[in-house]
Scaffold this motif. Sequence first.
Motif, PDB file in Angstrom:
ATOM      1  N   THR A 137       0.550  -1.121  -0.136  1.00 47.86           N
ATOM      2  CA  THR A 137      -0.081   0.115   0.076  1.00 47.86           C
ATOM      3  C   THR A 137       0.876   1.205   0.394  1.00 47.86           C
ATOM      4  OG1 THR A 137      -0.283  -0.473   2.641  1.00 47.86           O
ATOM      5  CG2 THR A 137      -2.089  -1.314   1.131  1.00 47.86           C
ATOM      6  N   GLU A 138       2.230   0.729   0.761  1.00 49.76           N
ATOM      7  CA  GLU A 138       2.541   2.401   0.463  1.00 49.76           C
ATOM      8  C   GLU A 138       4.286   2.175  -0.229  1.00 49.76           C
ATOM      9  OE1 GLU A 138       4.642   2.690   4.291  1.00 49.76           O
ATOM     10  OE2 GLU A 138       3.037   2.428   5.294  1.00 49.76           O
ATOM     11  N   LEU A 139       4.203   1.420  -1.660  1.00 49.66           N
ATOM     12  CA  LEU A 139       4.983   1.378  -2.511  1.00 49.66           C
ATOM     13  C   LEU A 139       5.055   2.385  -3.570  1.00 49.66           C
ATOM     14  CD1 LEU A 139       7.039  -0.688  -3.406  1.00 49.66           C
ATOM     15  CD2 LEU A 139       5.609  -1.693  -4.996  1.00 49.66           C
ATOM     16  N   LEU A 140       4.302   2.533  -3.909  1.00 52.66           N
ATOM     17  CA  LEU A 140       3.675   4.169  -4.968  1.00 52.66           C
ATOM     18  C   LEU A 140       4.263   4.739  -4.184  1.00 52.66           C
ATOM     19  CD1 LEU A 140       2.914   5.045  -7.736  1.00 52.66           C
ATOM     20  CD2 LEU A 140       1.193   5.959  -6.677  1.00 52.66           C
ATOM     21  N   GLN A 141       4.063   5.502  -3.447  1.00 48.35           N
ATOM     22  CA  GLN A 141       5.060   6.966  -2.426  1.00 48.35           C
ATOM     23  C   GLN A 141       5.898   6.636  -2.024  1.00 48.35           C
ATOM     24  OE1 GLN A 141       1.996   5.434  -1.491  1.00 48.35           O
ATOM     25  NE2 GLN A 141       0.512   6.197  -1.416  1.00 48.35           N
ATOM     26  N   TYR A 142       6.731   5.599  -1.863  1.00 48.65           N
ATOM     27  CA  TYR A 142       8.184   4.754  -1.716  1.00 48.65           C
ATOM     28  C   TYR A 142       8.869   5.349  -3.410  1.00 48.65           C
ATOM     29  CZ  TYR A 142      12.330   2.617  -0.564  1.00 48.65           C
ATOM     30  OH  TYR A 142      13.498   2.204  -0.571  1.00 48.65           O
ATOM     31  N   HIS A 143       8.343   5.277  -3.992  1.00 50.87           N
ATOM     32  CA  HIS A 143       9.087   5.241  -5.825  1.00 50.87           C
ATOM     33  C   HIS A 143       8.395   6.583  -5.228  1.00 50.87           C
ATOM     34  CE1 HIS A 143       8.992   1.095  -6.151  1.00 50.87           C
ATOM     35  NE2 HIS A 143       8.223   0.510  -6.618  1.00 50.87           N
ATOM     36  N   GLN A 144       7.930   7.091  -5.617  1.00 49.85           N
ATOM     37  CA  GLN A 144       7.499   8.706  -6.056  1.00 49.85           C
ATOM     38  C   GLN A 144       8.592   9.451  -5.380  1.00 49.85           C
ATOM     39  OE1 GLN A 144       3.449   9.658  -5.194  1.00 49.85           O
ATOM     40  NE2 GLN A 144       3.130  10.269  -6.918  1.00 49.85           N
TER      41      GLN A 144
END
Length: 451
Positions: A366-373
Amino acid sequence: MASTSSAYSACANTDTFCQIRVYQQEVIVVPVLFLMMFLVILVFLLLMKFCPEKVDRLQPNSKQSARNRRNLQGIDAPVGLNALEGEHIALDTTSYKTFTPSSTIKEEYTSDSLSVNVAFPNGRGSFGATASAFTKPKELPRQRLPENFNGVSPLPSSYSLKSDSVSLYRARMENRNVVLRVLKDSASKQENQSFLGFAAFLSQLGPNPFIPELLGIVSLRAPLITVMEEMEHRDLLGFLWRCRQDKVGLEGICEMTEKKIYTMALHVSTALDYLHNKDLLHCNIKARSVLVSSMFTAKLWGFGDLYARTSENTNHREDLGRKKWQAPELLVKRPATPKSDVWSFGLLLYEMVTLGEVPFAEIPVTELLQYHQRAKTLKKPHNCSNSLYSIIKACCQWKEQDRPSLAEVRRKLQSGEKSANDSVVLRVPEPINVEQYLKEAGYGESNYTVF
């Protein structure tokens, strides 16, 4: 007779050639004819034993046309693909009950009732120029497979941890090991249709040395079967896990070196390039989607999702265990491009050098996209060289335009393979905790499978 006797009497007793000329028919012609007949019969017997398909061509036209009509009832197959239509299959196991002919299945799943809608979108979401060649395959000749499979036995549970509509068996066919993908009794009509559609998709995909070989299809009798070459080391993820220990029991010793990583990665990239040239995007590149042969040849697999997307399967459910390997654009539901596969390929390299660890293991899905951003990158594994880590980082760039093309990645792999270390064997002392792995990878349940 009198003339022959007189001619013979005219010959001197020591004149052998004169006597042969008199009796040339009995001495030369007749023996030569018998010898030619013997050679013809011998050649025919050898053809029947070793090349039965060539003997079929010598049969009368009526028998040949009848046999062709039977062969044309199955799935269209390219040159080199054998069809098992109507052949007897002997199994040395009693655990599977439906290995007997069934008229209902035969009538229900002929080629007339099989309708497979296959579309091949390219990276921009349109349809590639080569797609039409797949959707309308031509009728091509088929060879005859042996009437029996030998030594059929269920594969061990470690080969597949997922319980679905397909059972896996190992068998011997023409002195080689094969894997039988057998549709279970409990399969629904839709699962039957999907099973045959996937077989047709594989046959239309065509042969490639770095894609598992489809050897045959049984589609006119129960059970429905696809025959694949066996990849003795199974999937790459399990192979990497076994390489964590020094010894691997009866399977020998795993020796994963940096050079072998480059070599196997080149195998996968070659298969991926083959797909991209056909306007096909894999979108599921990971160690679990790669199979390893006894000669350590890596072959790209995991085409189930690709088939579901190209066949526009409305009941297809997204695999939660793919998100850790998906490019950022796929996480935000944007169309996939070839650069999306490049991202996943970089994570495949990470899996190989870490011997099967989950990428971004500490980050919840659930936090993967924010991590990539936040432009976070994978940490360098302790036994990873700078050159290999640079390829991983280049593949996993946030912006698509910053990632190298697949051709550039392949050039870097070829260059790195020449100077890579082939003497230091990578080892990780801790075995994999499967439950922890599934949790870190984002799986809701244990749905790990090979074929």
